[in-house]
Design a protein around this motif. Structure first.
Motif, mmCIF file in Angstrom:
data_model
loop_
_atom_site.group_PDB
_atom_site.id
_atom_site.type_symbol
_atom_site.label_atom_id
_atom_site.label_comp_id
_atom_site.label_asym_id
_atom_site.label_seq_id
_atom_site.Cartn_x
_atom_site.Cartn_y
_atom_site.Cartn_z
ATOM 1 N N LEU A 180 0.842 -1.242 0.163
ATOM 2 C CA LEU A 180 0.277 0.130 0.119
ATOM 3 C C LEU A 180 0.587 1.157 0.136
ATOM 4 O O LEU A 180 0.525 2.219 -0.625
ATOM 5 N N LYS A 181 1.971 1.260 0.701
ATOM 6 C CA LYS A 181 2.928 2.499 0.800
ATOM 7 C C LYS A 181 3.286 2.797 -0.763
ATOM 8 O O LYS A 181 3.583 3.981 -0.957
ATOM 9 N N THR A 182 3.836 1.644 -1.525
ATOM 10 C CA THR A 182 4.344 1.896 -2.789
ATOM 11 C C THR A 182 3.237 2.587 -3.678
ATOM 12 O O THR A 182 3.590 3.356 -4.287
ATOM 13 N N LEU A 183 1.870 1.744 -3.520
ATOM 14 C CA LEU A 183 0.728 2.473 -4.401
ATOM 15 C C LEU A 183 0.657 3.950 -3.950
ATOM 16 O O LEU A 183 0.146 4.815 -4.730
ATOM 17 N N ILE A 184 0.732 4.511 -2.726
ATOM 18 C CA ILE A 184 0.332 5.648 -2.143
ATOM 19 C C ILE A 184 1.448 6.791 -2.713
ATOM 20 O O ILE A 184 1.109 7.852 -3.126
ATOM 21 N N SER A 185 2.674 6.116 -2.854
ATOM 22 C CA SER A 185 3.797 6.955 -3.386
ATOM 23 C C SER A 185 3.537 7.592 -4.489
ATOM 24 O O SER A 185 3.953 8.675 -5.028
ATOM 25 N N GLN A 186 2.880 6.808 -5.281
ATOM 26 C CA GLN A 186 2.473 7.298 -6.958
ATOM 27 C C GLN A 186 1.130 7.037 -7.061
ATOM 28 O O GLN A 186 1.088 5.911 -7.877
ATOM 29 N N PRO A 187 0.175 7.623 -6.515
ATOM 30 C CA PRO A 187 -1.329 6.974 -6.499
ATOM 31 C C PRO A 187 -1.719 7.126 -8.104
ATOM 32 O O PRO A 187 -2.689 6.118 -8.115
ATOM 33 N N HIS A 188 -1.481 7.646 -9.238
ATOM 34 C CA HIS A 188 -1.936 7.286 -10.336
ATOM 35 C C HIS A 188 -1.041 6.370 -11.330
ATOM 36 O O HIS A 188 -1.478 6.243 -12.375
ATOM 37 N N ARG A 189 0.254 6.298 -10.865
ATOM 38 C CA ARG A 189 1.049 5.350 -11.756
ATOM 39 C C ARG A 189 0.081 3.897 -11.704
ATOM 40 O O ARG A 189 -0.167 3.346 -10.553
ATOM 41 N N VAL A 190 0.304 3.048 -12.690
ATOM 42 C CA VAL A 190 -0.007 1.726 -12.773
ATOM 43 C C VAL A 190 1.256 0.827 -12.692
ATOM 44 O O VAL A 190 2.184 1.079 -13.440
ATOM 45 N N PHE A 191 1.527 0.271 -11.511
ATOM 46 C CA PHE A 191 2.404 -0.794 -11.175
ATOM 47 C C PHE A 191 2.252 -2.259 -11.635
ATOM 48 O O PHE A 191 1.096 -2.794 -11.413
ATOM 49 N N SER A 192 3.227 -2.815 -12.466
ATOM 50 C CA SER A 192 2.888 -4.059 -13.241
ATOM 51 C C SER A 192 3.254 -4.820 -11.879
ATOM 52 O O SER A 192 3.915 -4.665 -10.810
ATOM 53 N N ARG A 193 2.717 -6.239 -11.808
ATOM 54 C CA ARG A 193 2.827 -7.275 -10.905
ATOM 55 C C ARG A 193 4.557 -7.572 -10.646
ATOM 56 O O ARG A 193 4.836 -7.592 -9.751
ATOM 57 N N THR A 194 4.896 -7.299 -11.555
ATOM 58 C CA THR A 194 6.678 -7.718 -11.680
ATOM 59 C C THR A 194 7.314 -6.678 -10.973
ATOM 60 O O THR A 194 8.027 -6.753 -9.969
ATOM 61 N N THR A 195 6.816 -5.253 -11.279
ATOM 62 C CA THR A 195 7.442 -4.129 -10.512
ATOM 63 C C THR A 195 7.076 -4.183 -8.938
ATOM 64 O O THR A 195 8.069 -3.993 -7.998
ATOM 65 N N LEU A 196 5.695 -4.500 -8.777
ATOM 66 C CA LEU A 196 5.380 -4.719 -7.250
ATOM 67 C C LEU A 196 6.153 -5.900 -6.618
ATOM 68 O O LEU A 196 6.592 -5.536 -5.473
ATOM 69 N N MET A 197 6.381 -6.889 -7.353
ATOM 70 C CA MET A 197 7.207 -8.059 -6.711
ATOM 71 C C MET A 197 8.561 -7.573 -6.501
ATOM 72 O O MET A 197 9.175 -7.894 -5.291
#
Length: 227
Positions: free
Chosen positions: A157-174
């Motif tokens: 959730l911290k990662t998503l909050i850091s750039q709220p409009h950015r689409v993070f791929s599953r690989t990037t999140l992993m």
């Protein structure tokens, strides 16, 4: 963050207005009429803020603040019908954090409460889509309520909050969240997103926000916090 507010005010209409404004911001607010009542309560219970009228029936707000400062450092916001500079200076000198002159807007009171809390807790970052991030204590608040998160839920959730409009791929999140985890798979991201959505939905329903979107899925691309 869900703030607890003690309102010390003898005029019912003013107290009701402040109570309504606090509740609208999901703050927990309690109202008392007398200064001694406030002191007795504050000796037994902690609050994030005291909203204190100067003209009380049993003692002045100045005296309440003086006695309060002998046993706690709870922030104090004075309400005063007097606009004299000497009163404002005296209030600040005896330990008040700010003041509002009557008549006032309830929104101004709420804004001043939030401003004082930001000064006292600079590590809590500003609200993003109802979220607040406290990096130092590894906590995230949603609609001012603390989320009970596991380590990886927090990092995700911290990662998503850091750039709220950015689409993070599953690989990037992993790569970002599960750096040190062994044998993790991309399906892990989906599982954690599901549990986060459930926790956010539970809080939203308590605040009558059933239509709120939680962590947007972008098919074939990944996830973002906002559309």
């Amino acid at each position: 963050m869900s703030l607890s507010i003690l309102i010390v005010e003898d005029e019912p209409s003013i107290a009701e207005t402040i109570l309504y404004a606090c509740h609208a911001e999901q703050m927990q607010a309690k109202h008392v009429v007398l200064g001694q009542q406030a002191l007795d309560i504050l000796k037994r219970q902690s609050f994030d803020m005291v909203i204190l009228d100067i003209g009380l029936p049993d003692m002045t707000g100045f005296e309440v603040c003086k006695q309060l400062r002998r046993f706690c450092n709870t922030p104090v916001l004075f309400l005063t019908a007097r606009n004299h500079e000497v009163d404002r200076i005296l209030g600040l000198e005896i330990g008040a954090d700010d003041y509002v002159t009557k008549p006032f807007s309830p929104r101004e009171v709420v804004a001043r409460i939030k401003a004082i809390q930001r000064r006292l807790h600079p590590d809590i970052e500003p609200v993003v889509a109802g979220f607040q991030l406290d990096e130092q204590s590894s906590r995230i608040y949603y609609q001012q309520q603390l989320l009970q998160l596991t380590r990886y839920e927090f990092l995700l959730l911290k990662t998503l909050i850091s750039q709220p409009h950015r689409v993070f791929s599953r690989t990037t999140l992993m790569d970002t969240v599960w750096q040190s985890a062994e044998d993790s798979m991309e399906r892990t991201v989906d599982t954690h997103v599901k549990t986060l959505r459930n926790k956010l939905r539970e809080i939203s329903l308590t605040h009558n926000l059933p239509g709120t979107s939680f962590i947007v899925t972008h098919r074939g691309m990944g996830y973002s916090l906002l559309p």
